[in-house]
Design a protein around this motif. Sequence first.
Motif, PDB file in Angstrom:
ATOM      1  N   MET A   1       0.740  -1.322  -0.166  1.00 29.34           N
ATOM      2  CA  MET A   1       0.038   0.020   0.136  1.00 29.34           C
ATOM      3  C   MET A   1       0.928   1.309   0.041  1.00 29.34           C
ATOM      4  O   MET A   1       1.886   1.371   0.753  1.00 29.34           O
ATOM      5  N   SER A   2       0.642   2.112  -0.608  1.00 30.03           N
ATOM      6  CA  SER A   2       1.361   3.348  -0.780  1.00 30.03           C
ATOM      7  C   SER A   2       1.277   4.477   0.168  1.00 30.03           C
ATOM      8  O   SER A   2       0.064   4.278   0.911  1.00 30.03           O
ATOM      9  N   GLU A   3       2.178   5.287   0.419  1.00 33.99           N
ATOM     10  CA  GLU A   3       2.003   6.317   1.379  1.00 33.99           C
ATOM     11  C   GLU A   3       0.863   7.197   1.157  1.00 33.99           C
ATOM     12  O   GLU A   3       0.634   7.490   0.090  1.00 33.99           O
ATOM     13  N   PRO A   4       0.295   7.811   2.245  1.00 38.46           N
ATOM     14  CA  PRO A   4      -0.522   8.971   2.077  1.00 38.46           C
ATOM     15  C   PRO A   4       0.174  10.256   1.385  1.00 38.46           C
ATOM     16  O   PRO A   4       1.153  10.329   1.831  1.00 38.46           O
ATOM     17  N   THR A   5      -0.603  10.706   0.425  1.00 44.63           N
ATOM     18  CA  THR A   5       0.019  11.866  -0.176  1.00 44.63           C
ATOM     19  C   THR A   5      -0.908  13.075   0.132  1.00 44.63           C
ATOM     20  O   THR A   5      -2.056  13.081   0.795  1.00 44.63           O
ATOM     21  N   GLY A   6      -0.314  14.354  -0.018  1.00 47.78           N
ATOM     22  CA  GLY A   6      -1.071  15.537  -0.060  1.00 47.78           C
ATOM     23  C   GLY A   6      -0.856  16.266  -1.333  1.00 47.78           C
ATOM     24  O   GLY A   6       0.416  16.139  -2.149  1.00 47.78           O
ATOM     25  N   LYS A   7      -1.572  17.375  -1.565  1.00 48.51           N
ATOM     26  CA  LYS A   7      -1.177  18.118  -2.612  1.00 48.51           C
ATOM     27  C   LYS A   7      -0.573  19.532  -2.110  1.00 48.51           C
ATOM     28  O   LYS A   7      -1.063  20.015  -1.231  1.00 48.51           O
ATOM     29  N   TYR A   8       0.514  19.683  -2.774  1.00 50.01           N
ATOM     30  CA  TYR A   8       1.295  21.199  -2.422  1.00 50.01           C
ATOM     31  C   TYR A   8       1.393  21.953  -3.734  1.00 50.01           C
ATOM     32  O   TYR A   8       1.610  21.529  -4.873  1.00 50.01           O
ATOM     33  N   SER A   9       1.531  23.348  -3.497  1.00 49.50           N
ATOM     34  CA  SER A   9       2.155  24.189  -4.424  1.00 49.50           C
ATOM     35  C   SER A   9       3.317  24.582  -4.191  1.00 49.50           C
ATOM     36  O   SER A   9       3.624  25.025  -3.237  1.00 49.50           O
ATOM     37  N   ILE A  10       4.081  24.493  -5.364  1.00 51.15           N
ATOM     38  CA  ILE A  10       5.657  24.753  -5.201  1.00 51.15           C
ATOM     39  C   ILE A  10       5.898  25.695  -6.483  1.00 51.15           C
ATOM     40  O   ILE A  10       5.287  25.988  -7.425  1.00 51.15           O
ATOM     41  N   THR A  11       6.890  26.530  -6.337  1.00 52.78           N
ATOM     42  CA  THR A  11       7.261  27.515  -7.182  1.00 52.78           C
ATOM     43  C   THR A  11       8.541  27.109  -7.394  1.00 52.78           C
ATOM     44  O   THR A  11       9.731  26.802  -6.587  1.00 52.78           O
ATOM     45  N   MET A  12       9.209  26.987  -8.948  1.00 51.04           N
ATOM     46  CA  MET A  12      10.503  26.819  -9.040  1.00 51.04           C
ATOM     47  C   MET A  12      10.812  27.509 -10.410  1.00 51.04           C
ATOM     48  O   MET A  12       9.870  27.667 -11.240  1.00 51.04           O
ATOM     49  N   PRO A  13      12.155  27.581 -10.752  1.00 48.53           N
ATOM     50  CA  PRO A  13      12.279  28.153 -12.083  1.00 48.53           C
ATOM     51  C   PRO A  13      11.624  27.517 -13.437  1.00 48.53           C
ATOM     52  O   PRO A  13      11.694  26.235 -13.292  1.00 48.53           O
ATOM     53  N   ARG A  14      11.020  28.122 -14.161  1.00 50.11           N
ATOM     54  CA  ARG A  14      10.508  27.574 -15.362  1.00 50.11           C
ATOM     55  C   ARG A  14      11.539  26.540 -16.060  1.00 50.11           C
ATOM     56  O   ARG A  14      10.801  25.273 -16.231  1.00 50.11           O
ATOM     57  N   ASP A  15      12.555  26.829 -16.273  1.00 46.66           N
ATOM     58  CA  ASP A  15      13.509  25.928 -17.232  1.00 46.66           C
ATOM     59  C   ASP A  15      13.767  24.576 -16.300  1.00 46.66           C
ATOM     60  O   ASP A  15      13.674  23.485 -16.784  1.00 46.66           O
ATOM     61  N   ILE A  16      13.802  24.695 -15.017  1.00 44.08           N
ATOM     62  CA  ILE A  16      14.045  23.474 -14.205  1.00 44.08           C
ATOM     63  C   ILE A  16      12.801  22.529 -14.209  1.00 44.08           C
ATOM     64  O   ILE A  16      12.698  21.516 -14.363  1.00 44.08           O
ATOM     65  N   ALA A  17      11.476  23.121 -14.084  1.00 38.08           N
ATOM     66  CA  ALA A  17      10.320  22.682 -14.058  1.00 38.08           C
ATOM     67  C   ALA A  17      10.079  21.895 -15.506  1.00 38.08           C
ATOM     68  O   ALA A  17       9.600  20.811 -15.515  1.00 38.08           O
ATOM     69  N   GLU A  18      10.598  22.635 -16.601  1.00 40.89           N
ATOM     70  CA  GLU A  18      10.521  21.793 -17.896  1.00 40.89           C
ATOM     71  C   GLU A  18      11.275  20.934 -18.014  1.00 40.89           C
ATOM     72  O   GLU A  18      10.956  19.833 -18.683  1.00 40.89           O
ATOM     73  N   ALA A  19      12.446  20.781 -17.438  1.00 41.43           N
ATOM     74  CA  ALA A  19      13.462  19.910 -17.638  1.00 41.43           C
ATOM     75  C   ALA A  19      12.910  18.635 -16.880  1.00 41.43           C
ATOM     76  O   ALA A  19      13.095  17.637 -17.197  1.00 41.43           O
ATOM     77  N   ALA A  20      12.485  18.767 -15.727  1.00 41.99           N
ATOM     78  CA  ALA A  20      11.855  17.767 -14.690  1.00 41.99           C
ATOM     79  C   ALA A  20      10.777  17.085 -15.624  1.00 41.99           C
ATOM     80  O   ALA A  20      10.634  15.724 -15.619  1.00 41.99           O
ATOM     81  N   ARG A  21       9.645  17.856 -16.004  1.00 37.71           N
ATOM     82  CA  ARG A  21       8.634  17.435 -16.684  1.00 37.71           C
ATOM     83  C   ARG A  21       9.253  16.450 -17.858  1.00 37.71           C
ATOM     84  O   ARG A  21       8.586  15.390 -18.017  1.00 37.71           O
ATOM     85  N   SER A  22      10.260  17.086 -18.863  1.00 32.45           N
ATOM     86  CA  SER A  22      10.591  16.069 -19.932  1.00 32.45           C
ATOM     87  C   SER A  22      11.197  14.825 -19.494  1.00 32.45           C
ATOM     88  O   SER A  22      11.141  13.602 -20.389  1.00 32.45           O
ATOM     89  N   ARG A  23      11.662  14.713 -18.143  1.00 33.51           N
ATOM     90  CA  ARG A  23      12.367  13.662 -17.689  1.00 33.51           C
ATOM     91  C   ARG A  23      11.464  12.618 -16.989  1.00 33.51           C
ATOM     92  O   ARG A  23      11.897  11.791 -16.610  1.00 33.51           O
ATOM     93  N   SER A  24      10.714  13.192 -16.461  1.00 28.02           N
ATOM     94  CA  SER A  24       9.583  12.374 -15.505  1.00 28.02           C
ATOM     95  C   SER A  24       9.115  10.983 -15.816  1.00 28.02           C
ATOM     96  O   SER A  24       9.109  10.491 -15.188  1.00 28.02           O
ATOM     97  N   GLY A  25       8.942  10.867 -17.274  1.00 27.29           N
ATOM     98  CA  GLY A  25       8.434   9.700 -17.682  1.00 27.29           C
ATOM     99  C   GLY A  25       7.049   9.659 -17.342  1.00 27.29           C
ATOM    100  O   GLY A  25       6.281  10.373 -17.084  1.00 27.29           O
ATOM    101  N   PRO A  26       6.611   8.176 -17.296  1.00 28.89           N
ATOM    102  CA  PRO A  26       5.503   7.845 -17.137  1.00 28.89           C
ATOM    103  C   PRO A  26       4.724   7.898 -15.638  1.00 28.89           C
ATOM    104  O   PRO A  26       3.696   8.182 -15.573  1.00 28.89           O
ATOM    105  N   SER A  27       5.698   7.922 -14.700  1.00 33.37           N
ATOM    106  CA  SER A  27       5.345   8.078 -13.404  1.00 33.37           C
ATOM    107  C   SER A  27       4.714   9.712 -13.092  1.00 33.37           C
ATOM    108  O   SER A  27       4.131   9.814 -12.216  1.00 33.37           O
ATOM    109  N   GLY A  28       5.062  10.513 -13.810  1.00 32.94           N
ATOM    110  CA  GLY A  28       4.529  11.853 -13.867  1.00 32.94           C
ATOM    111  C   GLY A  28       5.836  12.638 -13.147  1.00 32.94           C
ATOM    112  O   GLY A  28       6.549  12.348 -12.163  1.00 32.94           O
ATOM    113  N   LEU A  29       5.502  14.032 -13.043  1.00 37.64           N
ATOM    114  CA  LEU A  29       6.132  15.159 -12.504  1.00 37.64           C
ATOM    115  C   LEU A  29       6.050  14.924 -11.099  1.00 37.64           C
ATOM    116  O   LEU A  29       7.358  15.297 -10.489  1.00 37.64           O
ATOM    117  N   SER A  30       4.946  14.789 -10.328  1.00 33.85           N
ATOM    118  CA  SER A  30       5.021  14.713  -9.058  1.00 33.85           C
ATOM    119  C   SER A  30       5.769  13.440  -8.402  1.00 33.85           C
ATOM    120  O   SER A  30       6.453  13.999  -7.573  1.00 33.85           O
TER     121      SER A  30
END
Length: 87
Positions: free
Chosen positions: A1-30
């Motif tokens: 069984m997986s850990e309980p999760t929460g929804k959070y809002s974070i702020t990060m530089p756009r270039d880092i966010a886009e690089a992370a999104r492009s590398r996140s694969g099928p499991s997703g950015l979160s």
Amino acid sequence: MSEPTGKYSITMPRDIAEAARSRSGPSGLSAYVAAAVARQIERDNLSELIQVAEAEHGPITDDEVQALRDQLHQARQGQAHGGADAA
């Protein structure tokens, strides 16, 4: 069984966010960001342990670090060769 999760809002530089999104694969950015944060927490904990150990025993020398790296390298070689060389 997986850990309980929460929804959070974070702020990060756009270039880092886009690089992370492009590398996140099928499991997703979160999942990608959660894994990165977990790794950082592990590093922070290790850093704290090193600080405590050095306060008690003195700083670790370059020679001690190299000796431990050599031991690790030998152990990995032993594993790669079926454990025949492992101590």
